[in-house]
Design an enzyme around this catalytic site. Structure first.
Site, PDB file in Angstrom:
ATOM      1  N   GLU A  26      50.572  47.726  49.984  1.00  0.00           N
ATOM      2  CA  GLU A  26      50.098  46.127  49.525  1.00  0.00           C
ATOM      3  C   GLU A  26      52.175  45.525  49.133  1.00  0.00           C
ATOM      4  OE1 GLU A  26      47.715  44.788  46.479  1.00  0.00           O
ATOM      5  OE2 GLU A  26      47.825  46.934  45.617  1.00  0.00           O
ATOM      6  N   SER A 159      43.982  44.977  46.589  1.00  0.00           N
ATOM      7  CA  SER A 159      43.938  44.366  47.725  1.00  0.00           C
ATOM      8  C   SER A 159      42.630  44.236  48.399  1.00  0.00           C
ATOM      9  CB  SER A 159      44.698  43.706  48.190  1.00  0.00           C
ATOM     10  OG  SER A 159      45.956  42.978  47.404  1.00  0.00           O
ATOM     11  N   TYR A 225      44.285  36.175  51.922  1.00  0.00           N
ATOM     12  CA  TYR A 225      45.323  36.426  52.333  1.00  0.00           C
ATOM     13  C   TYR A 225      45.660  35.804  53.478  1.00  0.00           C
ATOM     14  CZ  TYR A 225      46.312  39.884  48.428  1.00  0.00           C
ATOM     15  OH  TYR A 225      46.294  40.481  46.995  1.00  0.00           O
ATOM     16  N   ARG A 264      43.893  39.781  35.885  1.00  0.00           N
ATOM     17  CA  ARG A 264      43.397  38.720  36.212  1.00  0.00           C
ATOM     18  C   ARG A 264      41.229  39.956  36.369  1.00  0.00           C
ATOM     19  NH1 ARG A 264      43.855  38.253  41.977  1.00  0.00           N
ATOM     20  NH2 ARG A 264      42.610  39.871  42.339  1.00  0.00           N
ATOM     21  N   ASP A 266      38.114  40.725  38.088  1.00  0.00           N
ATOM     22  CA  ASP A 266      36.627  40.204  38.957  1.00  0.00           C
ATOM     23  C   ASP A 266      35.611  40.544  38.965  1.00  0.00           C
ATOM     24  OD1 ASP A 266      38.994  39.262  39.972  1.00  0.00           O
ATOM     25  OD2 ASP A 266      39.105  41.185  41.619  1.00  0.00           O
ATOM     26  N   GLU A 279      36.643  44.505  38.572  1.00  0.00           N
ATOM     27  CA  GLU A 279      38.274  45.553  38.162  1.00  0.00           C
ATOM     28  C   GLU A 279      38.694  44.391  36.856  1.00  0.00           C
ATOM     29  OE1 GLU A 279      38.834  45.976  42.135  1.00  0.00           O
ATOM     30  OE2 GLU A 279      41.002  45.343  41.977  1.00  0.00           O
ATOM     31  N   ASN A 281      42.733  43.142  37.264  1.00  0.00           N
ATOM     32  CA  ASN A 281      44.246  43.148  37.554  1.00  0.00           C
ATOM     33  C   ASN A 281      45.080  42.387  36.614  1.00  0.00           C
ATOM     34  OD1 ASN A 281      43.140  43.263  40.703  1.00  0.00           O
ATOM     35  ND2 ASN A 281      42.124  42.197  39.597  1.00  0.00           N
ATOM     36  N   GLY A 285      48.786  38.372  42.756  1.00  0.00           N
ATOM     37  CA  GLY A 285      48.733  38.389  43.777  1.00  0.00           C
ATOM     38  C   GLY A 285      49.861  36.918  43.253  1.00  0.00           C
TER      39      GLY A 285
END
Length: 315
Positions: A26, A159, A225, A264, A266, A279, A281, A285
């Site tokens: 990443e 990612s 991205y 974050r 998800d 998951e 994070n 990002g």
């Protein structure tokens, strides 16, 4: 109006190293995130500088880099292994340098999709059923127990790197082999047909949820991205009760993993309206496509305010 901190607060922060880059898969995302965070901190009046931990050629010693940096605190914006998995966090604690985000244990757990899901199950939080794929025999067992379609995931990549949606045995075998290129631990997760949401958390409080829509099979690396056809909705059609359940679930997952400051979560919602954790994070990002800055803006928090607020919690 440009957001600026006071001279006294800038002095209290001291020299801030924005540690970015790293040597994980990443790295390109981290380079973009680091540049954005650095520009915002400087704009807000923070004495910040960029520190590419392994250097552009990947041959610099990260410990020597940190020792030579003479910084008073670190804004960590490394993604993936070595930066988001507790490794650098442990090093900074030994060096007694305050840093942003979650600590050693939560970072390690957040980076480990298998153990995160085991923790969710243990905490009574909903997550899609899953199996560990250790060898060829596990592939058929997995299909018998979970059925198709499945999501195949390397356990320690972010990612969406190495992830595949599969709908038959041939695709499963190919996806497992590809995921094994990234990680010795690969999991298969039962596919959830429905809507995907992401919830940013800042100082233990959920920010407005974002509904993600992509023409891809799932919210993959390109959709995250690169693509311009991914759609992000704050007007997501959830009832007030559903939205509160979604935000509460994100906060519960954040707390269960032991996360601090920001992150974050998800989450999927199936066609019956049930939510399932995918998951957490711990260092998501911070690029121009990124979701945490997007959610912060919706809450009336500028990017400069967001990075300063995260920096204030460094310990």
């Amino acid at each position: 109006m440009t957001y600026r901190i006071s001279d006294a607060e800038s002095k209290a922060f001291g020299r801030v190293a924005v540690v970015y880059g790293g040597n994980s898969a990443e790295r390109p995302v981290s380079l973009n995130s680091g540049r954005a965070v650095h520009a915002a901190l400087v704009s807000a009046g923070v004495d910040a500088f960029l520190l590419d931990l392994y250097g552009p050629d990947g041959n610099l010693n990260p410990i020597q880099q940190l020792q030579a940096a003479e910084c008073d605190r670190v804004f960590l914006i490394l993604h993936g292994r070595g930066g988001e998995d507790g490794t650098i966090q442990g090093m900074l604690e030994m060096m007694q340098i305050p840093y942003t985000g979650s600590g050693v244990a939560a970072s390690a757990l957040g980076m480990d999709k298998l153990r995160s899901k085991q923790l969710f199950v243990g905490a009574g939080l909903p997550t899609p059923p899953f199996k560990v794929l250790r060898d060829q025999d596990d592939l058929s067992t997995c299909v018998a127990e979970l059925g198709f379609p499945l999501m195949i995931k390397p356990a320690h990549e972010g990612s969406s790197i190495g992830m595949h949606k599969v709908s038959n045995a041939e695709q499963l075998a190919e996806a497992w082999q590809d995921a094994c290129r990234y990680d010795q631990c690969v999991i298969a997760e039962q596919w959830v047909t429905g809507s995907e949401y992401t919830v940013a958390v800042l100082n233990d409080k959920a920010l407005p949820a974002i509904k993600l829509e992509t023409p891809h099979d799932f919210y993959d690396y390109n959709a995250k991205y690169e693509a311009d056809d991914t759609r992000y909705h704050f007007d997501h059609g959830l009832s007030s009760e559903q939205e509160q359940r979604l935000l509460r679930l994100a906060e519960q997952a954040f707390s269960a993993v032991g996360c601090l400051d920001w992150g974050r979560v998800d989450i999927m919602q199936d066609q019956q309206g049930h939510f399932y954790l995918l998951e957490v994070n711990t260092t998501p990002g911070m690029t121009d496509h990124s979701l945490v800055p997007m959610a912060a803006r919706q809450a009336g928090i500028s990017f400069e305010q967001l990075v300063v607020e995260i920096l204030r919690e460094a310990e």
